[in-house]
Write a protein that holds these residues in place. Structure first.
Motif, PDB file in Angstrom:
ATOM      1  N   GLY A  17       0.855  -1.175   0.000  1.00 19.82           N
ATOM      2  CA  GLY A  17       0.000   0.000   0.000  1.00 19.82           C
ATOM      3  C   GLY A  17       0.890   1.224   0.000  1.00 19.82           C
ATOM      4  N   ASN A  18       0.407   2.282   0.610  1.00 16.04           N
ATOM      5  CA  ASN A  18       1.154   3.532   0.630  1.00 16.04           C
ATOM      6  C   ASN A  18       2.270   3.515   1.664  1.00 16.04           C
ATOM      7  OD1 ASN A  18       1.620   6.276   0.025  1.00 16.04           O
ATOM      8  ND2 ASN A  18       0.420   6.870   1.828  1.00 16.04           N
ATOM      9  N   LYS A  19       2.083   2.712   2.721  1.00 13.48           N
ATOM     10  CA  LYS A  19       3.024   2.768   3.839  1.00 13.48           C
ATOM     11  C   LYS A  19       3.788   1.484   4.100  1.00 13.48           C
ATOM     12  CE  LYS A  19       1.948   6.582   6.704  1.00 13.48           C
ATOM     13  NZ  LYS A  19       0.745   7.204   6.185  1.00 13.48           N
ATOM     14  N   ARG A 100       4.253   2.438  -7.210  1.00  9.23           N
ATOM     15  CA  ARG A 100       4.575   2.322  -5.781  1.00  9.23           C
ATOM     16  C   ARG A 100       6.078   2.513  -5.513  1.00  9.23           C
ATOM     17  NH1 ARG A 100       0.025   2.952  -2.838  1.00  9.23           N
ATOM     18  NH2 ARG A 100      -1.564   1.426  -3.340  1.00  9.23           N
ATOM     19  N   LYS A 138     -11.359  -3.100   0.554  1.00 14.28           N
ATOM     20  CA  LYS A 138     -10.999  -1.867   1.270  1.00 14.28           C
ATOM     21  C   LYS A 138     -12.192  -0.935   1.056  1.00 14.28           C
ATOM     22  CE  LYS A 138      -7.491   1.738   0.589  1.00 14.28           C
ATOM     23  NZ  LYS A 138      -6.081   1.994   0.422  1.00 14.28           N
ATOM     24  N   LYS A 140     -13.480   1.809   2.403  1.00 15.91           N
ATOM     25  CA  LYS A 140     -13.346   3.273   2.560  1.00 15.91           C
ATOM     26  C   LYS A 140     -14.463   3.828   3.451  1.00 15.91           C
ATOM     27  CE  LYS A 140     -10.366   5.194   0.879  1.00 15.91           C
ATOM     28  NZ  LYS A 140      -8.964   5.363   1.325  1.00 15.91           N
ATOM     29  N   ARG A 160     -16.775  11.119   0.455  1.00 17.73           N
ATOM     30  CA  ARG A 160     -15.363  11.373   0.122  1.00 17.73           C
ATOM     31  C   ARG A 160     -14.882  10.468  -1.017  1.00 17.73           C
ATOM     32  NH1 ARG A 160     -10.566  13.226   2.599  1.00 17.73           N
ATOM     33  NH2 ARG A 160      -8.792  11.851   2.246  1.00 17.73           N
ATOM     34  N   HIS A 164     -13.384  11.696  -4.500  1.00 18.04           N
ATOM     35  CA  HIS A 164     -11.997  11.348  -4.837  1.00 18.04           C
ATOM     36  C   HIS A 164     -11.878  10.614  -6.165  1.00 18.04           C
ATOM     37  CE1 HIS A 164      -9.227  11.853  -1.150  1.00 18.04           C
ATOM     38  NE2 HIS A 164      -9.884  12.950  -1.446  1.00 18.04           N
ATOM     39  N   LYS A 168      -8.943  11.157  -8.729  1.00 24.60           N
ATOM     40  CA  LYS A 168      -8.044  10.057  -9.098  1.00 24.60           C
ATOM     41  C   LYS A 168      -7.979   9.848 -10.611  1.00 24.60           C
ATOM     42  CE  LYS A 168      -8.408   7.658  -4.719  1.00 24.60           C
ATOM     43  NZ  LYS A 168      -8.950   6.522  -3.990  1.00 24.60           N
ATOM     44  N   LYS A 173      -4.411   8.374 -11.555  1.00 27.57           N
ATOM     45  CA  LYS A 173      -4.192   7.230 -10.643  1.00 27.57           C
ATOM     46  C   LYS A 173      -4.988   6.023 -11.149  1.00 27.57           C
ATOM     47  CE  LYS A 173      -4.196   5.758  -5.813  1.00 27.57           C
ATOM     48  NZ  LYS A 173      -4.192   6.108  -4.413  1.00 27.57           N
ATOM     49  N   ASN A 206      -7.927  -0.110  -6.074  1.00 26.73           N
ATOM     50  CA  ASN A 206      -7.227  -0.719  -4.927  1.00 26.73           C
ATOM     51  C   ASN A 206      -8.223  -1.101  -3.841  1.00 26.73           C
ATOM     52  OD1 ASN A 206      -7.868   1.871  -4.311  1.00 26.73           O
ATOM     53  ND2 ASN A 206      -5.930   2.424  -3.371  1.00 26.73           N
TER      54      ASN A 206
HETATM   55  O1  LIG Z   1      -7.076   9.857   1.749  1.00 28.85           O
HETATM   56  P1  LIG Z   1      -7.654   8.720   0.972  1.00 28.85           P
HETATM   57  O2  LIG Z   1      -9.094   8.476   1.263  1.00 28.85           O
HETATM   58  O3  LIG Z   1      -7.370   8.831  -0.495  1.00 28.85           O
HETATM   59  O4  LIG Z   1      -6.919   7.419   1.472  1.00 28.85           O
HETATM   60  C1  LIG Z   1      -5.543   7.139   1.330  1.00 28.85           C
HETATM   61  C2  LIG Z   1      -5.489   5.865   0.519  1.00 28.85           C
HETATM   62  O5  LIG Z   1      -5.840   6.131  -0.797  1.00 28.85           O
HETATM   63  P2  LIG Z   1      -7.109   5.513  -1.531  1.00 28.85           P
HETATM   64  O6  LIG Z   1      -8.123   6.619  -1.589  1.00 28.85           O
HETATM   65  O7  LIG Z   1      -7.591   4.329  -0.772  1.00 28.85           O
HETATM   66  O8  LIG Z   1      -6.612   5.171  -2.900  1.00 28.85           O
HETATM   67  C3  LIG Z   1      -4.097   5.287   0.501  1.00 28.85           C
HETATM   68  O9  LIG Z   1      -4.235   4.038  -0.133  1.00 28.85           O
HETATM   69  P3  LIG Z   1      -3.154   3.430  -1.124  1.00 28.85           P
HETATM   70  O10 LIG Z   1      -1.967   3.148  -0.307  1.00 28.85           O
HETATM   71  O11 LIG Z   1      -2.904   4.456  -2.167  1.00 28.85           O
HETATM   72  O12 LIG Z   1      -3.756   2.168  -1.651  1.00 28.85           O
HETATM   73  C4  LIG Z   1      -3.573   5.072   1.918  1.00 28.85           C
HETATM   74  O13 LIG Z   1      -4.403   4.124   2.579  1.00 28.85           O
HETATM   75  C5  LIG Z   1      -3.609   6.357   2.716  1.00 28.85           C
HETATM   76  O14 LIG Z   1      -3.286   6.050   4.067  1.00 28.85           O
HETATM   77  P4  LIG Z   1      -1.869   6.340   4.672  1.00 28.85           P
HETATM   78  O15 LIG Z   1      -1.528   7.752   4.279  1.00 28.85           O
HETATM   79  O16 LIG Z   1      -0.958   5.334   4.021  1.00 28.85           O
HETATM   80  O17 LIG Z   1      -2.040   6.102   6.111  1.00 28.85           O
HETATM   81  C6  LIG Z   1      -5.001   6.953   2.733  1.00 28.85           C
HETATM   82  O18 LIG Z   1      -4.899   8.223   3.324  1.00 28.85           O
HETATM   83  P5  LIG Z   1      -5.639   8.609   4.674  1.00 28.85           P
HETATM   84  O19 LIG Z   1      -7.098   8.593   4.402  1.00 28.85           O
HETATM   85  O20 LIG Z   1      -5.227   7.588   5.678  1.00 28.85           O
HETATM   86  O21 LIG Z   1      -5.118   9.966   4.950  1.00 28.85           O
END
Ligand SMILES: O=P(O)(O)O[C@@H]1[C@@H](OP(=O)(O)O)[C@H](OP(=O)(O)O)[C@H](O)[C@H](OP(=O)(O)O)[C@H]1OP(=O)(O)O
Ligand SMILES: Nc1ncnc2c1ncn2[C@@H]1O[C@H](COP(=O)(O)OP(=O)(O)OP(=O)(O)O)[C@@H](O)[C@H]1O
Length: 319
Positions: A17-19, A100, A138, A140, A160, A164, A168, A173, A206
């Motif tokens: 994922g992102n982290k 990534r 996932k 959301k 949200r 988004h 995206k 994305k 994702n």
């Molecule tokens: O902000 P969002 O809703 O886009 O969510 C981010 C996620 O993007 P997504 O929309 O699911 O593609 C994002 O998902 P990906 O890693 O891109 O799959 C992360 O989960 C991110 O969390 P963090 O910054 O790693 O703790 C998520 O950020 P936070 O919501 O935790 O700030």
């Protein structure tokens, strides 16, 4: 796990994922979850250890309280030989999606989280000879804020996730806007849930992955990956849903398998068999915000089919 005898050849790329980046053991049902950081982001080993320990503690003290201990695997922080981590990092690099690769796996601290591999988790002994299916969603954020502190009018109408989607697609994305809306999935109404799950299957992004025996059989790595293929998924799933119908194939069969899959997931999500807190939460107080997102195409699709109202789901109104 014998941390003294770690061999990178026994581990394979599983996902990220992102982290964090996750690798799975080829034989045993365990994964290692490593943190990743942008290049040049210097973190001390102590900071990394603390970050991982916080994740474990959050699982133990917060998530378990909400969801019940049967549903939360907190894992443990493990310290691994640095040589093993460096070799592993090299080994998995070619399998990582390009989008990534702006972050690198932490190879300096040697710390990682060790967790059960949920894509291969065997929960019923009688099913030992059967392939294990794992559906990862996932979902959301599934509510619309009602607080007067949220001043933008649109944010009281559209969730949200749906907002988004436009961002995206505009930023590249993902290629296409999804018809999935979390409020439909959380609605508790079978028709809305069915629509949400079908939309997830059409445009997985994702938000949806399906694994068979720990192998990804349906999902999307990033906008550059080819669209996930329903007929291939149906080929994998047919033996589950139509075990005696060995010869049937083609679009008709594919649609029947997908329909069955969506039905099964809906049934599982609605099942009241869990006696833990997850069940209790579902019956908790009604949320106060709107329960329908104006951007969800569900209403339009009902009208298109000539239906004006929802069938009764058997759940309290508005849920
Ligand atoms: O902000 P969002 O809703 O886009 O969510 C981010 C996620 O993007 P997504 O929309 O699911 O593609 C994002 O998902 P990906 O890693 O891109 O799959 C992360 O989960 C991110 O969390 P963090 O910054 O790693 O703790 C998520 O950020 P936070 O919501 O935790 O700030
Ligand atoms: N215990 C587990 N068993 C099997 N697969 C897992 C496990 N933990 C994570 N994964 C897989 O690895 C992927 C990446 O993990 P995860 O979503 O935790 O990454 P992250 O970067 O921390 O999340 P985010 O994208 O929210 O920042 C998941 O989508 C899932 O497929």
């Amino acid at each position: 796990m014998d941390k003294g005898k770690m061999d990178e050849n026994e581990w394979g790329y599983h996902g990220e994922g992102n982290k964090s980046l996750v690798v799975a053991h080829a034989q045993r049902c365990v994964v290692l979850r490593f943190l990743k950081f942008p290049p040049n982001r210097k973190k001390t080993s102590e900071e990394i250890f603390q970050h991982l320990q916080n994740i474990v503690d959050f699982g133990k003290n917060v998530m378990r309280e909400f969801l019940g201990e049967n549903y939360v695997h907190c894992g443990e922080v493990v310290q691994l030989p640095l040589d093993f981590v460096k070799q592993l990092c090299l080994k998995v690099q070619s399998e990582r999606p390009e989008s990534r690769c702006d972050k690198d796996l932490d190879t300096l601290s040697g710390y990682a989280l060790c967790l059960p591999n949920l894509a291969r988790l065997q929960t019923y002994h009688f099913a030992e000879h059967r392939p294990i299916l794992c559906v990862e969603i996932k979902p959301k954020c599934g509510f619309i804020p009602f607080s007067s502190d949220v001043t933008h009018e649109m944010k009281h109408k559209v969730c949200r996730y749906c907002m988004h989607q436009h961002l995206k697609v505009a930023t590249g994305k993902w290629k296409q806007i999804s018809k999935y809306c979390p409020l439909d999935l959380y609605s508790g109404n079978k028709q809305r849930m069915y629509f949400a799950l079908k939309s997830l299957l059409r445009e997985a992004q994702n938000n949806l992955k399906i694994f068979k025996n720990g192998e990804l059989i349906y999902g999307c790595k990033d906008a550059r990956s080819p669209a996930a293929d329903w007929s291939e998924l149906a080929h994998h799933l047919k033996p589950f849903f139509f075990p005696s119908n060995g010869l049937a194939s083609g679009p008709h069969c594919t649609r029947a398998v997908i329909r069955e899959l969506v039905r099964v997931i809906t049934r599982v999500l609605l099942s009241g068999s869990d006696k833990g807190r997850a069940g209790a939460l579902r019956l908790g107080p009604r949320s106060q915000g709107p329960c329908v997102c104006e951007a969800s195409p569900f209403g339009r699709s009902l009208r298109h089919q000539g239906k004006s109202s929802l069938e009764c789901s058997g759940l309290p109104k508005g849920r």
